[in-house]
Design a protein around this motif. Structure first.
Motif, PDB file in Angstrom:
ATOM      1  N   CYS A 229      31.521  54.127  41.275  1.00  0.00           N
ATOM      2  CA  CYS A 229      30.297  53.359  40.994  1.00  0.00           C
ATOM      3  C   CYS A 229      30.619  52.081  40.228  1.00  0.00           C
ATOM      4  CB  CYS A 229      29.318  54.220  40.191  1.00  0.00           C
ATOM      5  SG  CYS A 229      28.593  55.589  41.127  1.00  0.00           S
ATOM      6  N   ALA A 230      31.548  52.170  39.273  1.00  0.00           N
ATOM      7  CA  ALA A 230      31.935  50.982  38.514  1.00  0.00           C
ATOM      8  C   ALA A 230      32.579  49.939  39.423  1.00  0.00           C
ATOM      9  CB  ALA A 230      32.892  51.371  37.393  1.00  0.00           C
ATOM     10  N   CYS A 231      33.445  50.398  40.323  1.00  0.00           N
ATOM     11  CA  CYS A 231      34.091  49.476  41.264  1.00  0.00           C
ATOM     12  C   CYS A 231      33.062  48.824  42.179  1.00  0.00           C
ATOM     13  CB  CYS A 231      35.138  50.223  42.090  1.00  0.00           C
ATOM     14  SG  CYS A 231      36.619  50.698  41.173  1.00  0.00           S
ATOM     15  N   ALA A 232      32.103  49.621  42.645  1.00  0.00           N
ATOM     16  CA  ALA A 232      31.071  49.090  43.534  1.00  0.00           C
ATOM     17  C   ALA A 232      30.230  48.031  42.820  1.00  0.00           C
ATOM     18  CB  ALA A 232      30.174  50.217  44.036  1.00  0.00           C
ATOM     19  N   PHE A 233      29.913  48.279  41.549  1.00  0.00           N
ATOM     20  CA  PHE A 233      29.105  47.316  40.793  1.00  0.00           C
ATOM     21  C   PHE A 233      29.851  46.004  40.597  1.00  0.00           C
ATOM     22  CE2 PHE A 233      28.231  45.426  36.599  1.00  0.00           C
ATOM     23  CZ  PHE A 233      26.923  45.024  36.802  1.00  0.00           C
ATOM     24  N   PHE A 234      31.095  46.086  40.139  1.00  0.00           N
ATOM     25  CA  PHE A 234      31.838  44.852  39.848  1.00  0.00           C
ATOM     26  C   PHE A 234      32.213  44.106  41.130  1.00  0.00           C
ATOM     27  CE2 PHE A 234      32.820  47.153  35.813  1.00  0.00           C
ATOM     28  CZ  PHE A 234      32.165  46.265  34.975  1.00  0.00           C
ATOM     29  N   ALA A 235      32.286  44.821  42.248  1.00  0.00           N
ATOM     30  CA  ALA A 235      32.541  44.159  43.524  1.00  0.00           C
ATOM     31  C   ALA A 235      31.391  43.233  43.893  1.00  0.00           C
ATOM     32  CB  ALA A 235      32.763  45.189  44.619  1.00  0.00           C
ATOM     33  N   THR A 236      30.173  43.585  43.448  1.00  0.00           N
ATOM     34  CA  THR A 236      29.020  42.725  43.721  1.00  0.00           C
ATOM     35  C   THR A 236      28.933  41.544  42.759  1.00  0.00           C
ATOM     36  OG1 THR A 236      27.526  43.992  42.271  1.00  0.00           O
ATOM     37  CG2 THR A 236      27.738  44.726  44.556  1.00  0.00           C
ATOM     38  N   GLN A 237      29.687  41.623  41.653  1.00  0.00           N
ATOM     39  CA  GLN A 237      29.613  40.585  40.637  1.00  0.00           C
ATOM     40  C   GLN A 237      30.714  39.536  40.762  1.00  0.00           C
ATOM     41  OE1 GLN A 237      26.906  40.630  38.480  1.00  0.00           O
ATOM     42  NE2 GLN A 237      26.360  42.320  39.868  1.00  0.00           N
TER      43      GLN A 237
ATOM     44  N   GLU B 126      33.887  38.215  43.604  1.00  0.00           N
ATOM     45  CA  GLU B 126      34.590  38.377  44.870  1.00  0.00           C
ATOM     46  C   GLU B 126      36.082  38.630  44.659  1.00  0.00           C
ATOM     47  OE1 GLU B 126      35.301  33.593  45.710  1.00  0.00           O
ATOM     48  OE2 GLU B 126      33.842  34.716  46.892  1.00  0.00           O
ATOM     49  N   ARG B 127      36.580  38.349  43.471  1.00  0.00           N
ATOM     50  CA  ARG B 127      38.000  38.581  43.174  1.00  0.00           C
ATOM     51  C   ARG B 127      38.298  40.022  42.809  1.00  0.00           C
ATOM     52  NH1 ARG B 127      39.892  34.755  38.579  1.00  0.00           N
ATOM     53  NH2 ARG B 127      37.776  35.131  37.806  1.00  0.00           N
ATOM     54  N   PHE B 128      37.249  40.809  42.541  1.00  0.00           N
ATOM     55  CA  PHE B 128      37.485  42.170  42.040  1.00  0.00           C
ATOM     56  C   PHE B 128      38.165  43.049  43.091  1.00  0.00           C
ATOM     57  CE2 PHE B 128      36.332  46.587  41.264  1.00  0.00           C
ATOM     58  CZ  PHE B 128      36.741  46.728  39.958  1.00  0.00           C
ATOM     59  N   LEU B 129      37.648  43.036  44.323  1.00  0.00           N
ATOM     60  CA  LEU B 129      38.189  43.917  45.362  1.00  0.00           C
ATOM     61  C   LEU B 129      39.382  43.277  46.074  1.00  0.00           C
ATOM     62  CD1 LEU B 129      35.049  45.550  47.041  1.00  0.00           C
ATOM     63  CD2 LEU B 129      36.671  46.581  45.445  1.00  0.00           C
ATOM     64  N   THR B 130      40.393  42.938  45.306  1.00  0.00           N
ATOM     65  CA  THR B 130      41.628  42.410  45.882  1.00  0.00           C
ATOM     66  C   THR B 130      42.795  43.260  45.399  1.00  0.00           C
ATOM     67  OG1 THR B 130      42.002  40.863  44.043  1.00  0.00           O
ATOM     68  CG2 THR B 130      40.703  40.068  45.927  1.00  0.00           C
ATOM     69  N   LEU B 131      43.826  43.352  46.229  1.00  0.00           N
ATOM     70  CA  LEU B 131      44.993  44.130  45.841  1.00  0.00           C
ATOM     71  C   LEU B 131      45.633  43.579  44.567  1.00  0.00           C
ATOM     72  CD1 LEU B 131      46.776  44.832  49.269  1.00  0.00           C
ATOM     73  CD2 LEU B 131      45.641  46.487  47.769  1.00  0.00           C
ATOM     74  N   GLN B 132      45.639  42.281  44.457  1.00  0.00           N
ATOM     75  CA  GLN B 132      46.237  41.655  43.285  1.00  0.00           C
ATOM     76  C   GLN B 132      45.504  42.059  42.010  1.00  0.00           C
ATOM     77  OE1 GLN B 132      46.473  37.409  43.561  1.00  0.00           O
ATOM     78  NE2 GLN B 132      47.592  37.165  41.643  1.00  0.00           N
ATOM     79  N   ASN B 133      44.183  42.126  42.079  1.00  0.00           N
ATOM     80  CA  ASN B 133      43.408  42.500  40.902  1.00  0.00           C
ATOM     81  C   ASN B 133      43.604  43.973  40.558  1.00  0.00           C
ATOM     82  OD1 ASN B 133      41.389  41.749  38.849  1.00  0.00           O
ATOM     83  ND2 ASN B 133      40.104  43.234  39.902  1.00  0.00           N
ATOM     84  N   PHE B 134      43.649  44.844  41.574  1.00  0.00           N
ATOM     85  CA  PHE B 134      43.872  46.266  41.311  1.00  0.00           C
ATOM     86  C   PHE B 134      45.257  46.507  40.723  1.00  0.00           C
ATOM     87  CE2 PHE B 134      40.393  47.234  44.477  1.00  0.00           C
ATOM     88  CZ  PHE B 134      39.546  47.800  43.537  1.00  0.00           C
ATOM     89  N   SER B 135      46.244  45.742  41.181  1.00  0.00           N
ATOM     90  CA  SER B 135      47.585  45.884  40.601  1.00  0.00           C
ATOM     91  C   SER B 135      47.582  45.435  39.147  1.00  0.00           C
ATOM     92  CB  SER B 135      48.601  45.079  41.411  1.00  0.00           C
ATOM     93  OG  SER B 135      48.397  43.684  41.260  1.00  0.00           O
ATOM     94  N   LEU B 136      46.770  44.426  38.829  1.00  0.00           N
ATOM     95  CA  LEU B 136      46.645  43.967  37.446  1.00  0.00           C
ATOM     96  C   LEU B 136      46.020  45.043  36.570  1.00  0.00           C
ATOM     97  CD1 LEU B 136      46.834  41.740  35.312  1.00  0.00           C
ATOM     98  CD2 LEU B 136      44.601  40.906  36.102  1.00  0.00           C
ATOM     99  N   ILE B 137      44.999  45.722  37.084  1.00  0.00           N
ATOM    100  CA  ILE B 137      44.360  46.809  36.333  1.00  0.00           C
ATOM    101  C   ILE B 137      45.370  47.908  36.031  1.00  0.00           C
ATOM    102  CG2 ILE B 137      42.628  48.643  36.452  1.00  0.00           C
ATOM    103  CD1 ILE B 137      40.899  46.727  38.118  1.00  0.00           C
ATOM    104  N   LEU B 138      46.181  48.277  37.025  1.00  0.00           N
ATOM    105  CA  LEU B 138      47.193  49.311  36.819  1.00  0.00           C
ATOM    106  C   LEU B 138      48.207  48.878  35.767  1.00  0.00           C
ATOM    107  CD1 LEU B 138      47.794  50.467  40.503  1.00  0.00           C
ATOM    108  CD2 LEU B 138      46.838  51.847  38.644  1.00  0.00           C
TER     109      LEU B 138
ATOM    110  N   VAL C 292      38.936  49.244  34.577  1.00  0.00           N
ATOM    111  CA  VAL C 292      38.019  48.595  35.519  1.00  0.00           C
ATOM    112  C   VAL C 292      36.890  47.892  34.775  1.00  0.00           C
ATOM    113  CG1 VAL C 292      36.211  49.089  37.222  1.00  0.00           C
ATOM    114  CG2 VAL C 292      38.517  50.003  37.551  1.00  0.00           C
ATOM    115  N   PHE C 293      36.325  48.553  33.769  1.00  0.00           N
ATOM    116  CA  PHE C 293      35.238  47.932  33.018  1.00  0.00           C
ATOM    117  C   PHE C 293      35.708  46.673  32.304  1.00  0.00           C
ATOM    118  CE2 PHE C 293      32.474  51.559  33.672  1.00  0.00           C
ATOM    119  CZ  PHE C 293      31.212  51.000  33.528  1.00  0.00           C
TER     120      PHE C 293
ATOM    121  N   LEU D 186      36.106  39.286  34.421  1.00  0.00           N
ATOM    122  CA  LEU D 186      35.842  38.450  35.587  1.00  0.00           C
ATOM    123  C   LEU D 186      34.424  37.887  35.556  1.00  0.00           C
ATOM    124  CD1 LEU D 186      37.524  40.528  38.461  1.00  0.00           C
ATOM    125  CD2 LEU D 186      38.369  38.428  37.391  1.00  0.00           C
ATOM    126  N   MET D 187      33.505  38.621  34.925  1.00  0.00           N
ATOM    127  CA  MET D 187      32.122  38.155  34.811  1.00  0.00           C
ATOM    128  C   MET D 187      31.942  37.179  33.655  1.00  0.00           C
ATOM    129  SD  MET D 187      30.127  41.781  35.443  1.00  0.00           S
ATOM    130  CE  MET D 187      28.548  41.112  34.927  1.00  0.00           C
TER     131      MET D 187
END
Length: 319
Positions: free
Chosen positions: A22-30, A32-44, A281-282, A288-289
Motif C-alpha cells: 500500500c505504501a508503494c502504491a501511494f508513493f507511486a502516485t506521488q 514518477e521516480r518512485f517505481l524505478t529500479l534505481q530508486n528501489f536499489s537506493l532504498i535497499l 519506503v516511507f 521524493l515528495m
C-alpha cells in the motif's frame, strides 16, 4: 477452498507485506521516480545496515528482551575495524575479525548480565549503550577515520541489474535473512528461541536450558552487529564515531513493524525485512515528495505506535 485457506499465512503475518504494498502504491502516485529500479536499489542501500542490525534485534525480542545498545555497538565495531587498519596497518581480514570480536564481546556481556545477574535487558543494554558510546569516542578521538583499506569497503561495490546498481552488501543482508529464517524455522535451537519467548518457565521444565538459549541469542546478535559494522564502513567508506545513535530505535521499529511481538514468542524474521523496507519506503517516498525530515520521523513514530497497538489487540483476541 478450505485446503487452500489452510496453506495461506494468517492475515496478521501478511499485514506488514500488505502495508508495504500500500505504501508503494501511494508513493507511486506521488512521484514518477518512485517505481524505478534505481530508486528501489537506493532504498535497499539505505536499509542495508539497519536491516542487518534488526536481525539480531529480532532474535532478542523473540525472547521477550530488547537491546538498546545495538547501534552504538555497531559503531564501535566499525571504529575498531577502521582504526586498527589505518593506524596499525593491519590487513582487512584481521581488522574485521577484531571488530567482530568487540561486538561479540558486548553481546556476551549483555547475555551474561541478563542470564547470570538476572538484570532486565532494558537496563543492561541501556548501560552498555553508554559504555560503547564512550569507548567509541575515546578510542577514535571523536574523529572520523577515512583511510580505510579496500578490503573493508568491497561490500560497498555494486553490480548492475538493468538501470539499477545493487550493492554486494545488500545481497549479503538478504542472504543473512534467509539463513536466519531457515535457522528459526527448521532447527531445534531456533524453535527453542520461540519457546523461551512464549513461556520461559515451561520451557525450563521441559529440560531446555533457558540461560543457554538467551546467552546464545545475545552472542548471535553481537555477530550480526559486527557484520553491520562492516556494511556501515563499506557504505560510507569511513569509520564514523557518530554513527549508530539512532540505529537502535530504527532496528526496533523495523522489528515491530514486521510483526514480531514485543512480548516475545511470536514473529517471523522475514517480517523484519519487510518492516525495514516499510521505513525505507516511507522516508524515500516522503523525500521524493519534498516533505521535511521532521515529518518523516513523525510518520515513523505513528507507524510504531499503530504496530504495537495492533500486536496488543491481537494478543487480547487470542486470549
Amino acid at each position: 477452498m478450505t485446503a487452500i485457506h489452510t496453506k495461506l499465512p494468517p492475515l496478521g503475518a501478511l499485514g506488514p507485506f500488505i502495508a508495504l504494498v500500500c505504501a508503494c502504491a501511494f508513493f507511486a502516485t506521488q512521484s514518477e521516480r518512485f517505481l524505478t529500479l534505481q530508486n528501489f536499489s537506493l532504498i535497499l542501500q539505505q536499509v542495508m545496515v539497519v536491516g542487518t542490525i534488526a536481525i539480531g534485534q529480532t532474535l532478542i525480542i523473540l525472547t521477550a528482551g530488547i537491546d538498546l545498545s545495538c547501534g552504538m555497538v555497531m559503531a564501535l565495531g566499525a571504529i575498531v575495524m577502521t582504526k586498527t587498519a589505518a593506524d596499525h596497518g593491519l590487513s582487512a581480514p584481521v581488522a574485521f575479525a577484531l571488530g567482530m570480536a568487540v561486538t561479540t564481546l558486548f553481546g556476551l556481556i549483555n547475555g551474561l548480565l541478563v542470564t547470570k545477574a538476572k538484570l532486565p535487558p532494558f537496563i543492561v543494554t541501556l548501560g552498555t549503550l553508554n559504555i560503547a558510546f564512550a569507548i567509541t569516542q575515546l578510542y577514535s578521538g571523536s574523529q572520523t577515520i577515512t583511510e580505510v583499506p579496500a578490503g573493508l569497503t568491497w561490500l560497498g561495490e555494486s553490480f548492475r541489474i538493468g538501470s539499477a546498481h545493487i550493492l554486494y552488501g545488500v545481497v549479503l543482508m538478504l542472504a543473512l535473512y534467509l539463513i536466519t529464517w531457515l535457522y528459526l524455522r527448521e532447527t531445534a535451537p531456533g524453535r527453542h528461541i520461540y519457546a523461551v519467548g512464549n513461556n520461559p518457565e515451561a520451557t525450563r521444565l521441559t529440560g531446555i536450558s533457558t540461560d543457554k538459549v538467551l546467552l546464545g541469542v545475545y552472542l548471535m546478535a553481537g555477530v550480526f552487529y559486527g557484520i553491520a559494522s562492516l556494511l556501515s564502513v563499506a557504505r560510507i567508506g569511513a569509520g564514523d564515531p557518530n554513527a549508530g545513535q539512532t540505529e537502535n530505535l530504527d532496528a526496533i521499529t523495523a522489528v515491530v513493524l514486521g510483526g514480531t511481538s514485543l512480548f516475545g514468542g511470536r514473529g517471523v524474521v522475514l517480517g523484519t525485512l519487510v518492516g525495514a523496507l516499510i521505513v525505507g519506503v516511507f522516508r524515500n517516498g516522503l523525500t521524493l515528495m519534498g516533505v521535511s525530515s521532521v515529518y518523516q520521523i513523525l510518520v515513523t513514530g505513528i507507524l510504531v505506535i499503530l504496530a504495537v497497538l495492533t500486536d496488543q489487540m491481537s494478543r487480547k483476541g487470542v486470549r
